[in-house]
Design an enzyme around this catalytic site. Structure first.
Site, PDB file in Angstrom:
ATOM      1  N   HIS A  93       0.814  -1.227   0.000  1.00  0.00           N
ATOM      2  CA  HIS A  93       0.000   0.000   0.000  1.00  0.00           C
ATOM      3  C   HIS A  93       0.847   1.277   0.000  1.00  0.00           C
ATOM      4  CE1 HIS A  93      -3.648  -2.248   0.557  1.00  0.00           C
ATOM      5  NE2 HIS A  93      -3.326  -2.680   1.755  1.00  0.00           N
ATOM      6  N   ASP A 121      -2.304 -10.734  -2.199  1.00  0.00           N
ATOM      7  CA  ASP A 121      -2.846 -10.216  -0.942  1.00  0.00           C
ATOM      8  C   ASP A 121      -4.325  -9.857  -1.169  1.00  0.00           C
ATOM      9  OD1 ASP A 121      -1.647  -8.692   1.775  1.00  0.00           O
ATOM     10  OD2 ASP A 121      -3.482  -7.797   0.970  1.00  0.00           O
ATOM     11  N   HIS A 149      -6.025  -7.435  -0.261  1.00  0.00           N
ATOM     12  CA  HIS A 149      -6.232  -6.017  -0.548  1.00  0.00           C
ATOM     13  C   HIS A 149      -5.530  -5.640  -1.857  1.00  0.00           C
ATOM     14  CE1 HIS A 149      -6.367  -6.488   3.929  1.00  0.00           C
ATOM     15  NE2 HIS A 149      -7.479  -5.791   3.744  1.00  0.00           N
ATOM     16  N   ASP A 198      -3.802 -13.043   3.553  1.00  0.00           N
ATOM     17  CA  ASP A 198      -5.050 -12.578   4.159  1.00  0.00           C
ATOM     18  C   ASP A 198      -6.282 -12.850   3.297  1.00  0.00           C
ATOM     19  OD1 ASP A 198      -4.170 -10.702   2.367  1.00  0.00           O
ATOM     20  OD2 ASP A 198      -4.137  -9.025   3.774  1.00  0.00           O
TER      21      ASP A 198
HETATM   22 ZN   LIG Z   1      -3.713  -7.246   2.859  1.00  0.00          ZN
END
Ligand SMILES: [Zn+2]
Length: 393
Positions: free
Chosen positions: A142, A178, A180, A266
């Site tokens: 991120h 991931d 996200h 995740d």
């Molecule tokens: Zn993540």
């Protein structure tokens, strides 16, 4: 795969990074009773513990990274960003960006996380080993060039990709599974035709307005971003279908010299941050696929780096599944598997298939309409040949 061909990077200080008191991903404040924030790393240390106890780490050469230099960090990040991380960490606590809380050790941990990924990438390019796994914290995907975000201080794999280019790699594929979206990796390379970023993530999760199918790159990088936003509830079947129908053909069309994998765990069925259903078998299978692709496309050069993973009890087994596949071992016995594998959502569902089919038909790299142009000249990577086959016919 012989031991000398596999590298395992980790560092004790990475486990000392701690975003401070909070609950889940929210720091202590009105309405938030102190518990702990995610990504506090007794959990990750436990993951390494299981890998050691199982004997899998014996298959790797254990390496201790050195901290990334300013020169390395500046390949992606602006000086102000580095100064903010250093200052917040030196103060002992605080937010270095947007939901990027730190403690005294965080700046050093973040430099070690980047250093591990850079040294792993340059190590495989040098031919010192074929595959590497970086069990690092804080995560990176991120983090944007000018700000830390969502637990990520520096963008570990983005810096590694730039360092690989500096070392002569012509084309780098970054796959990010991931749960996200890796907005920081995407933003770094959005106009770069020589870095293909593929993200498989939960649609609309975080950042909410990031990672859509229509985000495919811009300028010279048009076609070099490939987002697969799977609906919440996707499981083993959906992820393997993405690997088979999206990742493998896109990687072959692109022709990388090096593969980097943002190997967050995740997307598991026990993770509190996502709503997916993956199991240790899913991560073992995806990792095996990527190792095979590396053998086919990059002379075996591939680096995996840990990103997210927030299930205290399941994360160790997911890391073990990933590491076992890197070592060429079968999927581990998973005592948690019975709670997930029978769920009906584990099979590819029609609404998930529609996302994959849309990309097959419309993404420039898969539909063959406007693939990114190959860079001129041969790869400068030393050692084994790198096919670098360029664009699809
Ligand atoms: Zn993540």
């Amino acid at each position: 795969m012989s031991t000398s061909r596999l590298a395992w990077y980790s560092h004790e200080i990475c486990f000392w990074h701690d975003p401070g008191p909070g609950s889940g991903y929210v720091p202590v404040g009105p309405g938030v009773e102190p518990l702990r924030q995610f990504a506090v790393d007794p959990d990750l240390r436990r993951a390494e513990g299981l890998a050691k106890a199982s004997g899998v780490t014996d298959r790797f050469t254990a390496l201790t990274p050195t901290p990334a230099s300013d020169e390395d960090l500046l390949l992606v990040h602006v000086p102000d960003h580095i100064e903010r991380v250093e200052a917040a960490s030196a103060a002992g606590a605080g937010d270095a960006g947007v939901y990027a809380y730190v403690n005294y050790h965080s700046a050093q941990a973040a430099r070690l996380a980047v250093g591990a990924c850079v040294q792993a990438a340059t190590g495989v390019l040098d031919g010192r080993f074929d595959r590497a796994y970086c069990l690092v914290r804080p995560p990176g995907h991120h983090a944007e060039p000018d700000r830390a975000m969502a637990l990520c201080l520096y963008n570990n794999l983005a810096v590694a990709a730039r360092a690989a280019q500096r070392q002569g790699a012509r084309r780098v594929l970054i796959l990010d599974w991931d749960v996200h979206h890796g907005n920081g990796i995407q933003r770094t390379f959005y106009e770069d035709p020589d870095v293909l970023y593929i993200s498989v993530h939960q649609e609309g999760l975080f950042p909410a307005a990031s990672g859509r199918v229509l985000e495919t790159g811009a300028g010279a990088g048009a076609g070099s971003t490939l987002n697969v936003p799977l609906p919440a509830g996707s499981g083993h079947g959906a992820y393997l279908a993405v690997m088979d129908r999206i990742v493998e053909p896109a990687a072959r069309a692109f022709g990388p010299d090096l593969i980097l994998v943002a190997a967050g765990v995740d997307a598991s069925g026990h993770d509190p941050m996502g709503r997916m259903l993956c199991t240790s078998r899913t991560f073992h299978s995806m990792t095996s696929t990527m190792c095979r692709l590396a053998d086919e496309l990059t002379g075996g050069r591939i680096v995996f780096a840990h990103e997210g993973g927030y299930s205290a009890w399941y994360q160790p087994m997911l890391v073990l599944g990933t590491a076992s596949a890197i070592a060429g071992l079968p999927a581990p016995q998973d005592p948690f598997l019975h709670s997930l594998e029978h769920l009906p959502g584990q099979r590819l569902q029609r609404h998930q298939d529609r996302v994959i089919a849309h990309l097959e038909d419309h993404h420039p790299l898969l539909a063959g309409s406007a693939p990114p142009a190959p860079a001129a000249g041969p790869s400068a990577v030393a050692g084994r040949s790198a096919p670098g086959t360029g664009v699809p016919t």
